[in-house]
Design a protein around this motif. Structure first.
Motif, PDB file in Angstrom:
ATOM      1  N   MET A   1       0.836  -1.175   0.000  1.00  0.00           N
ATOM      2  CA  MET A   1       0.000   0.000   0.000  1.00  0.00           C
ATOM      3  C   MET A   1       0.887   1.246   0.000  1.00  0.00           C
ATOM      4  N   VAL A   2       0.550   2.206  -0.833  1.00  0.00           N
ATOM      5  CA  VAL A   2       1.298   3.447  -0.964  1.00  0.00           C
ATOM      6  C   VAL A   2       0.765   4.448   0.058  1.00  0.00           C
ATOM      7  N   ASN A   3       1.667   5.189   0.686  1.00  0.00           N
ATOM      8  CA  ASN A   3       1.281   6.170   1.688  1.00  0.00           C
ATOM      9  C   ASN A   3       1.638   7.565   1.183  1.00  0.00           C
ATOM     10  N   SER A   4       0.633   8.445   1.111  1.00  0.00           N
ATOM     11  CA  SER A   4       0.862   9.832   0.703  1.00  0.00           C
ATOM     12  C   SER A   4       0.662  10.729   1.916  1.00  0.00           C
ATOM     13  N   VAL A   5       1.530  11.736   2.065  1.00  0.00           N
ATOM     14  CA  VAL A   5       1.460  12.627   3.219  1.00  0.00           C
ATOM     15  C   VAL A   5       1.337  14.071   2.736  1.00  0.00           C
ATOM     16  N   ILE A   6       0.369  14.781   3.287  1.00  0.00           N
ATOM     17  CA  ILE A   6       0.222  16.206   3.048  1.00  0.00           C
ATOM     18  C   ILE A   6       0.751  16.882   4.311  1.00  0.00           C
TER      19      ILE A   6
ATOM     20  N   SER B   1      -2.965   4.949   1.207  1.00  0.00           N
ATOM     21  CA  SER B   1      -3.502   5.735   2.310  1.00  0.00           C
ATOM     22  C   SER B   1      -3.023   7.172   2.174  1.00  0.00           C
ATOM     23  N   VAL B   2      -3.783   8.071   2.790  1.00  0.00           N
ATOM     24  CA  VAL B   2      -3.428   9.485   2.778  1.00  0.00           C
ATOM     25  C   VAL B   2      -3.396   9.980   4.215  1.00  0.00           C
ATOM     26  N   GLU B   3      -2.302  10.627   4.575  1.00  0.00           N
ATOM     27  CA  GLU B   3      -2.165  11.250   5.883  1.00  0.00           C
ATOM     28  C   GLU B   3      -2.188  12.758   5.687  1.00  0.00           C
ATOM     29  N   VAL B   4      -3.058  13.428   6.438  1.00  0.00           N
ATOM     30  CA  VAL B   4      -3.186  14.874   6.327  1.00  0.00           C
ATOM     31  C   VAL B   4      -2.645  15.512   7.602  1.00  0.00           C
ATOM     32  N   ARG B   5      -1.541  16.213   7.455  1.00  0.00           N
ATOM     33  CA  ARG B   5      -0.964  16.983   8.560  1.00  0.00           C
ATOM     34  C   ARG B   5      -1.182  18.471   8.312  1.00  0.00           C
ATOM     35  N   GLY B   6      -1.460  18.818   7.056  1.00  0.00           N
ATOM     36  CA  GLY B   6      -1.723  20.202   6.649  1.00  0.00           C
ATOM     37  C   GLY B   6      -3.213  20.426   6.462  1.00  0.00           C
TER      38      GLY B   6
ATOM     39  N   LEU C   1     -11.812  13.742  -0.549  1.00  0.00           N
ATOM     40  CA  LEU C   1     -10.662  12.861  -0.364  1.00  0.00           C
ATOM     41  C   LEU C   1     -11.141  11.422  -0.350  1.00  0.00           C
ATOM     42  N   SER C   2     -10.564  10.595  -1.232  1.00  0.00           N
ATOM     43  CA  SER C   2     -10.930   9.189  -1.337  1.00  0.00           C
ATOM     44  C   SER C   2      -9.656   8.353  -1.357  1.00  0.00           C
ATOM     45  N   ALA C   3      -9.605   7.324  -0.467  1.00  0.00           N
ATOM     46  CA  ALA C   3      -8.422   6.466  -0.375  1.00  0.00           C
ATOM     47  C   ALA C   3      -8.800   5.188   0.369  1.00  0.00           C
ATOM     48  N   GLN C   4      -7.872   4.244   0.436  1.00  0.00           N
ATOM     49  CA  GLN C   4      -8.086   3.033   1.232  1.00  0.00           C
ATOM     50  C   GLN C   4      -8.188   3.390   2.710  1.00  0.00           C
ATOM     51  N   ALA C   5      -7.284   4.251   3.170  1.00  0.00           N
ATOM     52  CA  ALA C   5      -7.272   4.703   4.561  1.00  0.00           C
ATOM     53  C   ALA C   5      -6.906   6.181   4.597  1.00  0.00           C
ATOM     54  N   VAL C   6      -7.558   6.918   5.498  1.00  0.00           N
ATOM     55  CA  VAL C   6      -7.280   8.341   5.649  1.00  0.00           C
ATOM     56  C   VAL C   6      -7.065   8.635   7.130  1.00  0.00           C
ATOM     57  N   THR C   7      -5.990   9.380   7.419  1.00  0.00           N
ATOM     58  CA  THR C   7      -5.734   9.850   8.772  1.00  0.00           C
ATOM     59  C   THR C   7      -5.584  11.360   8.736  1.00  0.00           C
TER      60      THR C   7
END
Length: 106
Positions: A1-6, A22-27, A33-39
């Motif tokens: 699984m690919v992890n993208s970070v904002i 998955s997408v991680e939002v720090r900003g 927003l659509s993904a397998q997992a979102v944090t």
């Protein structure tokens, strides 16, 4: 699984889709927003529709959430219409909106 970070210093205006990751939002994200997992991490903000198998909110979220598993941390501030199969909310989480928990299928 690919992890993208904002990251914290990034603002994204527009829709984000990650079909296999998955997408991680720090900003900040303004858009759907659509993904397998979102944090949404503490300090992160999302304004828009959220669709994922697993969603964790530690920061601020406003919009509509559709997921299988939702976890709201004590630090979360959520204004949303929620549709999920399961939901775990830590003491201190702030939630405003319509919540619909349908349970696990099977």
């Amino acid at each position: 699984m690919v992890n993208s970070v904002i990251e914290k210093d990034v603002t994204v205006e527009g829709n984000i889709t990650s079909s296999k990751g998955s997408v991680e939002v720090r900003g900040r994200v303004v858009g759907d927003l659509s993904a397998q997992a979102v944090t949404v991490h503490q300090g992160g903000t999302v304004d828009g529709a959220l669709s994922a198998q697993s969603v964790t909110v530690e920061g601020s979220y406003s919009g509509k959430i559709q997921c299988e598993d939702l976890r709201l941390a004590a630090s979360s501030q959520v204004k949303a219409d929620v549709s999920a199969q399961s939901m775990a909310t830590e003491s201190g989480a702030q939630v405003e909106g319509t919540i619909r928990i349908v349970g696990k299928k099977g």
